[in-house]
Design a protein around this motif. Structure first.
Motif, PDB file in Angstrom:
ATOM      1  N   SER A 166       9.189   3.753  18.617  1.00  0.00           N
ATOM      2  CA  SER A 166       8.440   3.967  17.370  1.00  0.00           C
ATOM      3  C   SER A 166       9.160   3.327  16.191  1.00  0.00           C
ATOM      4  CB  SER A 166       8.245   5.466  17.131  1.00  0.00           C
ATOM      5  OG  SER A 166       7.541   6.061  18.202  1.00  0.00           O
ATOM      6  N   ALA A 167      10.508   3.514  16.110  1.00  0.00           N
ATOM      7  CA  ALA A 167      11.259   2.907  15.014  1.00  0.00           C
ATOM      8  C   ALA A 167      11.188   1.388  15.068  1.00  0.00           C
ATOM      9  CB  ALA A 167      12.716   3.377  15.061  1.00  0.00           C
ATOM     10  N   MET A 168      11.264   0.832  16.294  1.00  0.00           N
ATOM     11  CA  MET A 168      11.186  -0.618  16.419  1.00  0.00           C
ATOM     12  C   MET A 168       9.808  -1.131  15.989  1.00  0.00           C
ATOM     13  SD  MET A 168      11.958  -2.946  19.788  1.00  0.00           S
ATOM     14  CE  MET A 168      13.561  -2.168  19.946  1.00  0.00           C
ATOM     15  N   THR A 169       8.790  -0.405  16.409  1.00  0.00           N
ATOM     16  CA  THR A 169       7.432  -0.813  16.007  1.00  0.00           C
ATOM     17  C   THR A 169       7.257  -0.727  14.495  1.00  0.00           C
ATOM     18  OG1 THR A 169       6.596   0.034  18.113  1.00  0.00           O
ATOM     19  CG2 THR A 169       4.991  -0.376  16.382  1.00  0.00           C
ATOM     20  N   ALA A 170       7.764   0.376  13.911  1.00  0.00           N
ATOM     21  CA  ALA A 170       7.660   0.507  12.448  1.00  0.00           C
ATOM     22  C   ALA A 170       8.456  -0.581  11.742  1.00  0.00           C
ATOM     23  CB  ALA A 170       8.146   1.888  12.017  1.00  0.00           C
ATOM     24  N   TRP A 171       9.663  -0.880  12.272  1.00  0.00           N
ATOM     25  CA  TRP A 171      10.475  -1.937  11.648  1.00  0.00           C
ATOM     26  C   TRP A 171       9.773  -3.285  11.721  1.00  0.00           C
ATOM     27  CZ3 TRP A 171      12.789  -6.281  13.913  1.00  0.00           C
ATOM     28  CH2 TRP A 171      13.635  -7.002  13.057  1.00  0.00           C
ATOM     29  N   ASP A 206      -4.562  -6.937   2.702  1.00  0.00           N
ATOM     30  CA  ASP A 206      -3.370  -7.190   3.506  1.00  0.00           C
ATOM     31  C   ASP A 206      -2.473  -5.964   3.553  1.00  0.00           C
ATOM     32  OD1 ASP A 206      -1.449  -9.186   4.818  1.00  0.00           O
ATOM     33  OD2 ASP A 206      -0.271  -8.420   3.141  1.00  0.00           O
ATOM     34  N   ARG A 207      -2.368  -5.262   2.442  1.00  0.00           N
ATOM     35  CA  ARG A 207      -1.539  -4.062   2.405  1.00  0.00           C
ATOM     36  C   ARG A 207      -2.087  -2.984   3.333  1.00  0.00           C
ATOM     37  NH1 ARG A 207      -0.575  -1.968  -3.474  1.00  0.00           N
ATOM     38  NH2 ARG A 207       0.233  -4.119  -3.555  1.00  0.00           N
ATOM     39  N   PHE A 208      -3.416  -2.762   3.288  1.00  0.00           N
ATOM     40  CA  PHE A 208      -4.003  -1.753   4.165  1.00  0.00           C
ATOM     41  C   PHE A 208      -3.919  -2.181   5.633  1.00  0.00           C
ATOM     42  CE2 PHE A 208      -6.235  -0.237   0.297  1.00  0.00           C
ATOM     43  CZ  PHE A 208      -5.905   1.110   0.407  1.00  0.00           C
ATOM     44  N   ALA A 209      -4.068  -3.479   5.897  1.00  0.00           N
ATOM     45  CA  ALA A 209      -4.020  -3.970   7.265  1.00  0.00           C
ATOM     46  C   ALA A 209      -2.651  -3.751   7.890  1.00  0.00           C
ATOM     47  CB  ALA A 209      -4.385  -5.453   7.304  1.00  0.00           C
ATOM     48  N   VAL A 210      -1.600  -3.790   7.071  1.00  0.00           N
ATOM     49  CA  VAL A 210      -0.255  -3.587   7.591  1.00  0.00           C
ATOM     50  C   VAL A 210       0.115  -2.105   7.596  1.00  0.00           C
ATOM     51  CG1 VAL A 210       2.178  -4.110   7.212  1.00  0.00           C
ATOM     52  CG2 VAL A 210       0.463  -5.891   6.903  1.00  0.00           C
ATOM     53  N   LEU A 211      -0.323  -1.373   6.582  1.00  0.00           N
ATOM     54  CA  LEU A 211       0.053   0.029   6.492  1.00  0.00           C
ATOM     55  C   LEU A 211      -0.695   0.903   7.488  1.00  0.00           C
ATOM     56  CD1 LEU A 211       0.376   0.598   2.630  1.00  0.00           C
ATOM     57  CD2 LEU A 211       2.194   0.348   4.321  1.00  0.00           C
ATOM     58  N   ALA A 264       8.704  -5.428   8.626  1.00  0.00           N
ATOM     59  CA  ALA A 264       9.162  -6.806   8.468  1.00  0.00           C
ATOM     60  C   ALA A 264       7.993  -7.759   8.327  1.00  0.00           C
ATOM     61  CB  ALA A 264      10.038  -7.191   9.667  1.00  0.00           C
ATOM     62  N   ASN A 265       6.957  -7.534   9.144  1.00  0.00           N
ATOM     63  CA  ASN A 265       5.765  -8.374   9.048  1.00  0.00           C
ATOM     64  C   ASN A 265       5.101  -8.211   7.687  1.00  0.00           C
ATOM     65  OD1 ASN A 265       3.682 -10.101   9.817  1.00  0.00           O
ATOM     66  ND2 ASN A 265       2.456  -8.421  10.639  1.00  0.00           N
ATOM     67  N   TRP A 266       5.082  -6.959   7.204  1.00  0.00           N
ATOM     68  CA  TRP A 266       4.484  -6.717   5.878  1.00  0.00           C
ATOM     69  C   TRP A 266       5.301  -7.410   4.783  1.00  0.00           C
ATOM     70  CZ3 TRP A 266       5.020  -1.750   2.566  1.00  0.00           C
ATOM     71  CH2 TRP A 266       4.153  -1.818   1.493  1.00  0.00           C
ATOM     72  N   GLY A 267       6.656  -7.294   4.887  1.00  0.00           N
ATOM     73  CA  GLY A 267       7.485  -7.984   3.892  1.00  0.00           C
ATOM     74  C   GLY A 267       7.297  -9.485   3.938  1.00  0.00           C
ATOM     75  N   HIS A 268       7.229 -10.032   5.179  1.00  0.00           N
ATOM     76  CA  HIS A 268       6.999 -11.478   5.289  1.00  0.00           C
ATOM     77  C   HIS A 268       5.650 -11.858   4.689  1.00  0.00           C
ATOM     78  CE1 HIS A 268       7.003 -15.508   6.950  1.00  0.00           C
ATOM     79  NE2 HIS A 268       5.822 -15.257   7.514  1.00  0.00           N
ATOM     80  N   THR A 269       4.635 -11.044   4.976  1.00  0.00           N
ATOM     81  CA  THR A 269       3.309 -11.328   4.423  1.00  0.00           C
ATOM     82  C   THR A 269       3.317 -11.228   2.905  1.00  0.00           C
ATOM     83  OG1 THR A 269       2.337 -10.432   6.442  1.00  0.00           O
ATOM     84  CG2 THR A 269       0.875 -10.689   4.547  1.00  0.00           C
ATOM     85  N   ARG A 270       4.022 -10.221   2.390  1.00  0.00           N
ATOM     86  CA  ARG A 270       4.091 -10.081   0.930  1.00  0.00           C
ATOM     87  C   ARG A 270       4.801 -11.273   0.303  1.00  0.00           C
ATOM     88  NH1 ARG A 270       3.407  -5.334  -1.741  1.00  0.00           N
ATOM     89  NH2 ARG A 270       5.182  -5.784  -3.092  1.00  0.00           N
ATOM     90  N   ARG A 271       5.926 -11.715   0.921  1.00  0.00           N
ATOM     91  CA  ARG A 271       6.607 -12.889   0.386  1.00  0.00           C
ATOM     92  C   ARG A 271       5.718 -14.126   0.441  1.00  0.00           C
ATOM     93  NH1 ARG A 271      10.888 -10.410   3.195  1.00  0.00           N
ATOM     94  NH2 ARG A 271      10.555 -11.759   5.016  1.00  0.00           N
TER      95      ARG A 271
END
Length: 842
Positions: free
Chosen positions: A301-306, A34-39, A310-317
């Motif tokens: 680019s900033a919006m896409t990264a954000w 999951d980490r690699f998929a988001v990063l 956010a998706n990564w943080g939600h997935t981590r939570r």
């Protein structure tokens, strides 16, 4: 020769790499996948943004380089135009200077020609002729010199910048360019000093002044000044003519993409470093900060990264919640499996729906054997099935007491054990009861321990009842009696009055009664804590009139089973022991008196000799007075002197008799704070009689400021007299010469085992003690004297030990030769006021 790359070969090369990546991906944990998929998308966005920024930067650098090359080329071109213009004007002026040096022009002609040159060349502002004496000869145009300095014919050049340039041209003999210093609002000028050479002789200077503004206006090409910000500057960088681009402030420089201005400067020849031509490129291209396309790319680019973050943080939570849920499930399962309490769930129809590992381990049945079964259950004993069926009906009806029920359980191997069941409703997440949860505990071992404790309690009670001591326990500040054994009940009954009487007579503090309803303080709160012993019990001997017995009372504080502070009293009948102690004390006192009588008997001859001297003197005084009175040969004054001497001798004899009587008379033991010097002086008065008879010198040392001792002074005097008498006997038996016949008594403070004591030491110069005598020194009825009874030292040690002291003896040596003996004993000090005593030596 390399092999050609065919599609099949490329496919064969890519397959191992793809398979390797696939295996690597499968080996990762879901969290890392999951980490690699988001990063990975985030890294792609960052790389895209970096590429855009790099492209913009590269393009801007290329543009800046091209712009810088154009600036350098055009500035060089403008400098060449200025150089050619200045050289052309310099040649025209040098021609006029040669004519002046050759006297081809006079002042009028010079002025006329100068006016034509000033009008012909717009950058030329004025011409001035100065002779070799610094005097103004003629001029044309408007000079920038100080008012009136050179406007008047014959005026002298004053010291200043122009005068310095004049001197420099005279010294060098060459053309000198100089910039004149004028007011800040005055247009800048450039001076040209051309020396006049009259056949090798300096004849003056032709001074030409150029207007820098006009020089810039007519010398710099218009196409160059239109394209760039071109300016003429002095050696310090100050702008003399032209335009310049102002520098940006610090904040603007940080926000701008390119803060540096493309500029180029070059010295104007033939002037040199005094005049610099600088060109700066205008910013004709749009700035990066105002580039909408660039900032649009940055924003996207900033919006896409954000969004990716956010998706990564939600997935981590979510993964953390899932992990916590899995951990909680595993923990609950492990807790259920590790519990010693058996858990069983029944639905509303009485069917088993769940059992834990402990329940299966207790009964010996597996989970598959029990889940889904209805009554009768396989772990019910056959003999108890009817009663257990009735209890199951009560359980399903909710009639089980919260304290639980106890019954027997049959294991799979047929053995039985005692168990206790607790039943509670089983409620689901919606608050609806779905069954009953039962917890079962094996109480076989607690029942066995309870039976053993009951038997132990019975044995303990039997022992307490059979004791020959009265034992009672009562809480502090209360009349309640918590425990009393048989002997207490026989003496005082079943009430706490006897307990309180024993405590009161023993002098043990008791807490006053308190009303706990008025305050939250415990009943024993008023008891002084400093009077409560922690470990050792307090003991006292009291006499009970109602019983006619002496009792030894021991008290101890303890915490009762309910947490209250209680007092235990143990009373033992010691009447027989008290009678024996009184008889023993009487026998000891008689032994002490007998010892003193024996001592005085042994000193009888010395006492008789001591009394014989004053009696003989009295007899002689009386006979002498009778004779002189008969012969009438004595006066009144002589008679009074003789009678006074007779009275003194009688008083001396009376003191000897009084001391002996107070020493040998029988009295009750009386311990009191006694003055050490008084005791020592009394013992020395008795011992000196024996010392004089045996011709032994007696000395004593008493340390000053010794405290009083809590002792019986007569007994301590008896010990000292015995030790001093034994020392004199030892010296007499050893046959020491007169110079070596001495006994010393020393009294001083010392410390024994970190305790302060008073030490008495008797040292003699006798023959000492043999080793076999030292072994039996304090043995009763053992003596080395022919007429001795052997009880003196034994009684002395008993007296010292009764005062909590110790006695020792040792020989004194001079090398290997025994030179005497030393007896010492010490008595512990009491907490009393020290009595200051001066040091006494005899």
């Amino acid at each position: 020769m390399p092999l050609p790359q065919t599609p099949a070969l490329s496919q064969a090369i890519r397959l191992p790499l793809t398979a390797h990546l696939r295996n690597w991906w499968r080996r990762l944990t879901p969290q890392r996948q999951d980490r690699f998929a988001v990063l990975a998308p985030l890294a792609a966005v960052v790389l895209f943004l970096a590429a855009i920024v790099a492209a913009f930067g590269y393009l801007r650098l290329e543009e800046s380089d091209r712009e810088r090359e154009a600036v350098e080329r055009d500035v060089e071109y403008a400098q060449q135009r200025l150089r050619l213009r200045l050289l052309d004007r310099q040649e025209q002026l040098q021609k006029v200077a040669r004519e002046l040096a050759n006297h081809e022009l006079d002042s009028r002609e010079f002025q006329s020609r100068g006016e034509r040159l000033v009008n012909l060349y717009p950058e030329l502002r004025s011409l001035t002729w100065i002779d070799e004496y610094h005097r103004f000869k003629a001029g044309a145009g408007s000079a920038s010199l100080a008012s009136g300095q050179l406007r008047t014919t014959g005026a002298t050049l004053r010291p200043g910048e122009t005068e310095d340039s004049y001197r420099l041209a005279r010294e060098l003999g060459q053309v000198v360019y100089a910039q004149s210093l004028v007011a800040s609002k005055t247009p800048a000028t450039l001076q040209l000093h051309i020396p006049l050479n009259d056949r090798g002789r300096f004849a003056g200077v032709l001074l030409a002044e150029y207007s820098v503004d006009s020089l810039f206006l007519y010398g710099v090409p218009s196409e160059v000044s239109a394209r760039y910000a071109v300016s003429l500057r002095d050696s310090r960088g100050a702008v003399l003519a032209g335009t310049s681009i102002p520098t940006r402030s610090g904040a603007k420089r940080l926000l701008a993409w390119d803060s540096n201005i493309n500029g180029y400067e070059v010295q104007v020849s033939p002037v040199g470093s005094g005049l610099v031509l600088r060109g700066e490129a205008y910013r004709t291209s749009p700035r990066l900060i105002s580039s909408g396309l660039f900032w649009l790319v940055i924003a996207l680019s900033a919006m896409t990264a954000w969004m990716l973050l956010a998706n990564w943080g939600h997935t981590r939570r979510r993964m953390k919640v899932q992990q916590a849920l899995v951990s909680e499930t595993v923990f609950r399962r492990a807790m259920e499996n590790s519990m010693l309490t058996g858990m069983r769930a029944l639905d509303l129809q009485g069917r088993i729906t769940y059992v834990n590992t402990a329940f299966c381990r207790m009964t010996g049945w597996s989970e598959s054997d029990l889940v889904g079964r209805t009554a009768p259950f396989p772990y019910w004993p056959e003999a108890d099935r009817d009663s257990l069926s009735a209890r199951l009906e009560d359980e399903l009806a909710g009639k089980i007491e919260p304290s639980g029920i106890q019954f027997r359980i049959k294991r799979k191997d047929g053995t039985l054990f005692d168990a206790r069941l607790y039943v509670s409703p089983l409620i689901d997440a919606h608050g609806v009861q779905t069954g009953w949860m039962t917890s079962m505990t094996d109480i076989t071992e607690p029942n066995r321990i309870r039976e053993q404790l009951s038997a132990s309690h019975e044995r303990f009670t039997t022992v307490l009842e059979a004791l020959d001591a009265s034992i009672s326990v009562a809480p502090l500040g209360s009349d309640e009696l918590l425990f009393a054994n048989k002997l207490y009940r026989l003496w005082f009954g079943t009430h706490a009055g006897g307990h309180l009487q024993l405590v009161a007579q023993a002098g043990v503090p008791v807490a006053p009664p308190s009303d706990e309803s008025l305050d939250d303080v415990d009943a024993f709160a008023g008891l002084p804590t400093d009077q409560l012993p922690e470990t050792e019990a307090e003991s006292a001997e009291i006499y009970i009139d109602t019983l006619g017995q002496w009792l030894e009372v021991r008290t101890r504080y303890l915490s009762w089973v309910d947490g209250r502070l209680a007092q235990m009293v143990i009373a033992t009948d010691i009447t027989a022991r008290r009678i024996a102690e009184e008889q023993s004390a009487a026998q000891t006192e008689r032994a002490h008196s007998a010892s003193r009588l024996i001592t005085m008997g042994e000193m009888a001859s010395s006492v008789a000799h001591e009394l014989n001297q004053p009696l003989t003197a009295i007899n002689n005084y009386c006979h002498g007075m009778i004779t002189r009175i008969r012969n009438e040969q004595i006066s009144r004054q002589d008679l009074l002197g003789t009678i006074e001497k007779t009275a003194k001798q009688a008083q001396r004899a009376g003191q000897v008799v009084t001391r002996i009587r107070s020493f040998v008379k029988r009295s009750e033991p009386n311990r009191a704070l006694s003055n050490i010097p008084s005791m020592v002086e009394a013992a020395l008065e008795l011992a000196e009689i024996e010392m004089r008879r045996r011709n032994v010198r007696l000395t004593h040392d008493i340390a000053p400021r010794l405290p009083a001792l809590m002792v019986d002074p007569i007994l301590i005097e008896q010990v000292l007299v015995n030790l001093l008498k034994n020392a004199a006997d030892s010296i007499d038996a050893a046959g020491r010469p007169t110079a070596q016949r001495s006994v010393n008594l020393r009294v001083a403070a010392a410390r024994v085992n970190e305790k302060p004591v008073i030490e008495f030491t008797v040292t003699d110069t006798g023959a000492g003690l043999a080793p076999e005598v030292l072994e039996r020194l304090y043995e009763a009825f053992y003596s080395t004297k022919a007429d001795g009874m052997g009880i003196g030292l034994s009684l002395c040690r008993s007296i010292v030990e009764s005062h909590l002291g110790r006695m020792t003896a040792r020989n004194l040596y001079n090398g290997t030769e025994v030179t005497g003996c030393c007896f010492s004993f010490w008595i512990p000090m009491t907490e009393s006021i020290a009595v200051p005593v001066p040091l006494v030596k005899t």
